[in-house]
Design a protein around this motif. Structure first.
Motif, PDB file in Angstrom:
ATOM      1  N   GLY A 103     -29.904  73.435 -17.649  1.00 48.01           N
ATOM      2  CA  GLY A 103     -29.456  73.553 -18.660  1.00 48.01           C
ATOM      3  C   GLY A 103     -30.282  74.257 -19.820  1.00 48.01           C
ATOM      4  O   GLY A 103     -29.679  74.885 -20.921  1.00 48.01           O
ATOM      5  N   LYS A 104     -31.640  74.420 -19.579  1.00 49.15           N
ATOM      6  CA  LYS A 104     -32.540  75.234 -20.447  1.00 49.15           C
ATOM      7  C   LYS A 104     -31.951  76.957 -20.255  1.00 49.15           C
ATOM      8  O   LYS A 104     -31.962  77.422 -21.153  1.00 49.15           O
ATOM      9  N   LEU A 105     -31.790  77.192 -18.890  1.00 50.65           N
ATOM     10  CA  LEU A 105     -31.640  78.597 -18.723  1.00 50.65           C
ATOM     11  C   LEU A 105     -30.032  78.872 -19.386  1.00 50.65           C
ATOM     12  O   LEU A 105     -29.978  80.002 -20.055  1.00 50.65           O
ATOM     13  N   ASP A 106     -29.207  77.843 -19.397  1.00 48.80           N
ATOM     14  CA  ASP A 106     -27.770  78.048 -20.062  1.00 48.80           C
ATOM     15  C   ASP A 106     -28.312  78.143 -21.661  1.00 48.80           C
ATOM     16  O   ASP A 106     -27.689  79.141 -22.470  1.00 48.80           O
ATOM     17  N   GLU A 107     -29.063  77.337 -22.216  1.00 48.16           N
ATOM     18  CA  GLU A 107     -29.621  77.754 -23.421  1.00 48.16           C
ATOM     19  C   GLU A 107     -30.127  78.822 -23.788  1.00 48.16           C
ATOM     20  O   GLU A 107     -30.035  79.536 -24.862  1.00 48.16           O
ATOM     21  N   LEU A 108     -30.988  79.554 -22.975  1.00 47.42           N
ATOM     22  CA  LEU A 108     -31.543  80.765 -23.084  1.00 47.42           C
ATOM     23  C   LEU A 108     -30.573  81.827 -23.196  1.00 47.42           C
ATOM     24  O   LEU A 108     -30.935  82.699 -23.947  1.00 47.42           O
ATOM     25  N   ASP A 109     -29.527  81.870 -22.456  1.00 55.24           N
ATOM     26  CA  ASP A 109     -28.465  82.869 -22.790  1.00 55.24           C
ATOM     27  C   ASP A 109     -28.180  82.834 -24.243  1.00 55.24           C
ATOM     28  O   ASP A 109     -27.947  84.071 -24.604  1.00 55.24           O
ATOM     29  N   SER A 110     -28.064  81.733 -24.944  1.00 56.98           N
ATOM     30  CA  SER A 110     -27.601  81.971 -26.069  1.00 56.98           C
ATOM     31  C   SER A 110     -28.879  82.364 -27.188  1.00 56.98           C
ATOM     32  O   SER A 110     -28.681  82.942 -28.010  1.00 56.98           O
ATOM     33  N   VAL A 111     -30.013  81.983 -26.718  1.00 58.32           N
ATOM     34  CA  VAL A 111     -31.190  82.609 -27.365  1.00 58.32           C
ATOM     35  C   VAL A 111     -31.314  83.954 -27.248  1.00 58.32           C
ATOM     36  O   VAL A 111     -31.445  84.627 -28.429  1.00 58.32           O
ATOM     37  N   LEU A 112     -31.168  84.575 -26.152  1.00 61.24           N
ATOM     38  CA  LEU A 112     -31.198  85.720 -25.978  1.00 61.24           C
ATOM     39  C   LEU A 112     -30.373  86.859 -26.742  1.00 61.24           C
ATOM     40  O   LEU A 112     -30.510  87.813 -27.359  1.00 61.24           O
ATOM     41  N   ASP A 113     -28.727  86.113 -26.728  1.00 56.79           N
ATOM     42  CA  ASP A 113     -28.029  86.655 -27.430  1.00 56.79           C
ATOM     43  C   ASP A 113     -28.063  86.721 -28.970  1.00 56.79           C
ATOM     44  O   ASP A 113     -28.112  87.932 -29.674  1.00 56.79           O
ATOM     45  N   ALA A 114     -28.575  85.672 -29.667  1.00 57.35           N
ATOM     46  CA  ALA A 114     -29.077  85.750 -30.847  1.00 57.35           C
ATOM     47  C   ALA A 114     -30.215  86.538 -31.264  1.00 57.35           C
ATOM     48  O   ALA A 114     -30.326  87.211 -32.273  1.00 57.35           O
ATOM     49  N   ARG A 130     -32.783  89.814 -15.770  1.00 58.30           N
ATOM     50  CA  ARG A 130     -33.317  91.170 -15.503  1.00 58.30           C
ATOM     51  C   ARG A 130     -32.230  91.825 -16.472  1.00 58.30           C
ATOM     52  O   ARG A 130     -30.973  91.663 -16.348  1.00 58.30           O
ATOM     53  N   GLY A 131     -32.816  92.811 -17.141  1.00 54.77           N
ATOM     54  CA  GLY A 131     -31.800  93.871 -18.092  1.00 54.77           C
ATOM     55  C   GLY A 131     -31.619  93.408 -19.452  1.00 54.77           C
ATOM     56  O   GLY A 131     -31.112  94.066 -20.175  1.00 54.77           O
ATOM     57  N   ARG A 132     -31.940  91.949 -19.584  1.00 55.02           N
ATOM     58  CA  ARG A 132     -31.289  91.724 -21.008  1.00 55.02           C
ATOM     59  C   ARG A 132     -32.361  92.534 -22.041  1.00 55.02           C
ATOM     60  O   ARG A 132     -33.481  92.405 -21.809  1.00 55.02           O
ATOM     61  N   PRO A 133     -31.717  93.191 -23.130  1.00 55.06           N
ATOM     62  CA  PRO A 133     -32.610  94.001 -24.062  1.00 55.06           C
ATOM     63  C   PRO A 133     -33.277  93.171 -24.924  1.00 55.06           C
ATOM     64  O   PRO A 133     -34.534  93.559 -25.270  1.00 55.06           O
ATOM     65  N   ALA A 134     -33.191  91.948 -25.073  1.00 54.98           N
ATOM     66  CA  ALA A 134     -34.150  91.234 -26.298  1.00 54.98           C
ATOM     67  C   ALA A 134     -35.410  90.533 -25.264  1.00 54.98           C
ATOM     68  O   ALA A 134     -36.272  90.302 -26.073  1.00 54.98           O
ATOM     69  N   ILE A 135     -35.502  90.650 -23.921  1.00 50.23           N
ATOM     70  CA  ILE A 135     -36.535  90.136 -23.343  1.00 50.23           C
ATOM     71  C   ILE A 135     -37.824  90.972 -23.448  1.00 50.23           C
ATOM     72  O   ILE A 135     -37.448  92.280 -23.031  1.00 50.23           O
TER      73      ILE A 135
END
Length: 492
Positions: A227-238, A287-292
């Motif tokens: 669940g926290k990793l699913d939430e992290l997807d939204s965090v990275l997008d924002a 990997r590859g997500r620009p916000a990280i």
């Protein structure tokens, strides 16, 4: 073994202070043992006897301290570090007063070993061993004290001449930001990125706040972390939309912490293996997500005891995870944490690792009697700068505390990230402490994130200095103005 003592001879007993609550009685293996008895009426106080200890020959060394103890009806204290105390205390001009002991010891138990390890400060002054009870009532017996030398001082190379550019994992002049809330709210990130101009958040995946005995059920843990990793997807997008770089912080690892605060992943292969596999899972997914900005492997590692044979220790576990990540993601920076809660003192024994694109992280909450005043018990206002626990604390003293990190940085030409630093909002002079810390971080070219943003109001810069007032202030606090002044310099 560099020191061993029971209490069977007059000389051994004479080395200890006397007290009306302590006596020499028949005990462990029919020898003389130290008994400490504290009544319920006196249980809120400190009842310990002391023996002077010369640590001069062991400055910079790692030592293992052990004794055997037995307890009957020792009440549970208000904090885990209280209760039965087999404790080392010494002074250090560089690092301040130092205490360490095995935590979480209370109740009723038969003879067993208490132990802890520590690396002694390079300028350790007068020291003492303490035996007894603190903030608890009951009866405890002690015997067979032993100190073992585990390792000598670590020699650092001299700073490089004309060093190459340091790897930072970004091209900005500086990353300045905050520690995250414990849940995703897009408006929080919009305010942080657009209104405050912060360009960094350390996103904590946390639960249970480190309480002992949790995170042991791996199936249940995997459901939670999923669940926290699913939430992290939204965090990275924002964060990508609002110009904020993200440090992915695995704040609660599989297995959790023991009562003595050691992480299970340093002691039990099943949890360390799961920890490594989890980081492989994270690397494959993100990997590859620009916000990280990077992967933060372990939050505040603590290792009071050596790892069992065949199990990598606090640094070896991070190396295992880093190598597993690099097989999947060769680019994203990886953060390595020091021992002793990722403190500056932990850098005394930290060794650089031979893995590319690594950044070293430190946390700063020194002196804790100032930064955490009133957090774990009754509040006695303690001001900074000023005399704290008998010693003067000011910017020069903070510089001295951070010196082990600075030595490490210059010796190996590496980048430093301050993942957490703070002072509780009602601490008198909190803004002065934060200002001095930030000015040192900036002088040393360290990126940093304040603890914390919209998490608990005790650390919030959007709240005033009255601990009873739980509402956000209408006007910015002096601490908030300080952060905003620095965030205004950020580039994105």
């Amino acid at each position: 073994v560099v020191f061993r003592s029971g209490f069977d001879t007059a000389d051994e007993r004479a080395a200890w202070s006397e007290a009306d609550f302590a006596a020499w009685v028949p005990g462990w293996e029919a020898t003389q043992s130290l008994s400490v008895v504290v009544s319920p009426e006196a249980g809120e106080g400190t009842h310990m006897v002391r023996m002077p200890l010369d640590l001069t020959p062991f400055r910079g060394c790692r030592l293992l301290f052990e004794c055997v103890a037995k307890a009957r009806d020792v009440t549970e204290p208000s904090a885990s570090y209280l209760g039965v105390k087999f404790m080392l205390h010494y002074t250090s001009e560089q690092e301040g007063p130092f205490w360490t002991n095995e935590s979480g010891v209370n109740g009723t138990f038969d003879w067993r070993t208490l132990r802890f390890t520590t690396r002694v400060a390079s300028d350790a002054g007068p020291a003492e061993l303490n035996l007894g009870l603190q903030a608890s009532s009951g009866t405890v017996w002690f015997d067979d004290l032993k100190i073992t030398l585990l390792g000598g001082p670590i020699e650092r190379p001299a700073p490089m001449e004309n060093p190459p550019p340091v790897f930072k994992g970004h091209s900005l002049p500086r990353l300045r930001g905050v520690m995250s809330p414990s849940q995703f709210r897009e408006e929080d990130l919009r305010v942080l990125g657009q209104d405050w101009n912060a360009n960094l958040i350390r996103w904590q995946m946390v639960r249970n706040w480190g309480r002992a005995g949790t995170d042991r059920d791996l199936e249940e843990y995997d459901r939670w972390i999923g669940g926290k990793l699913d939430e992290l997807d939204s965090v990275l997008d924002a964060c990508d939309r609002f110009g904020i770089r993200v440090v992915i912080d695995l704040h609660s690892p599989p297995g959790g912490r023991y009562e003595n605060n050691d992480l299970a992943i340093f002691n039990e292969p099943v949890y360390q293996d799961h920890f490594v596999a989890l980081w492989e899972r994270i690397a494959r997914r993100f990997r590859g997500r620009p916000a990280i900005w990077g992967y933060d492997l372990i939050n505040e590692p603590v290792q009071n005891l050596p790892s069992p044979a065949g199990v990598p220790d606090y640094l070896g576990a991070q190396v295992r995870a880093a190598r597993a990540i690099r097989a999947i993601d060769p680019e994203t920076p990886i953060f390595i944490a020091a021992a002793e809660w990722d403190s500056a003192q932990g850098f005394r024994e930290l060794e650089p690792i031979d893995i590319p694109r690594v950044i070293y992280q430190v946390h700063m909450y020194v002196p804790s009697a100032f930064t955490h005043q009133g957090v774990h018990g009754a509040w006695t206002p303690t001001a900074y700068p000023g005399r704290i626990e008998g010693e003067i604390w000011d910017k020069a003293r903070l510089r001295s505390v951070l010196e082990p990190v600075r030595v490490f940085q210059r010796a190996y030409n590496v980048h430093i990230y301050v993942g957490e630093f703070s002072a509780i909002r009602w601490a008198p002079g909190a803004v002065d402490y934060l200002r001095d810390c930030i000015e040192l971080f900036e002088e040393y070219d360290w990126d940093w994130s304040y603890h914390a943003y919209r998490e608990w109001d005790g650390w919030s810069v959007e709240h005033g200095d009255d601990p009873e007032d739980r509402a956000r202030t209408q006007e910015p606090s002096d601490r908030m103005r300080l952060l905003l002044e620095w965030f205004a310099r950020n580039k994105k």
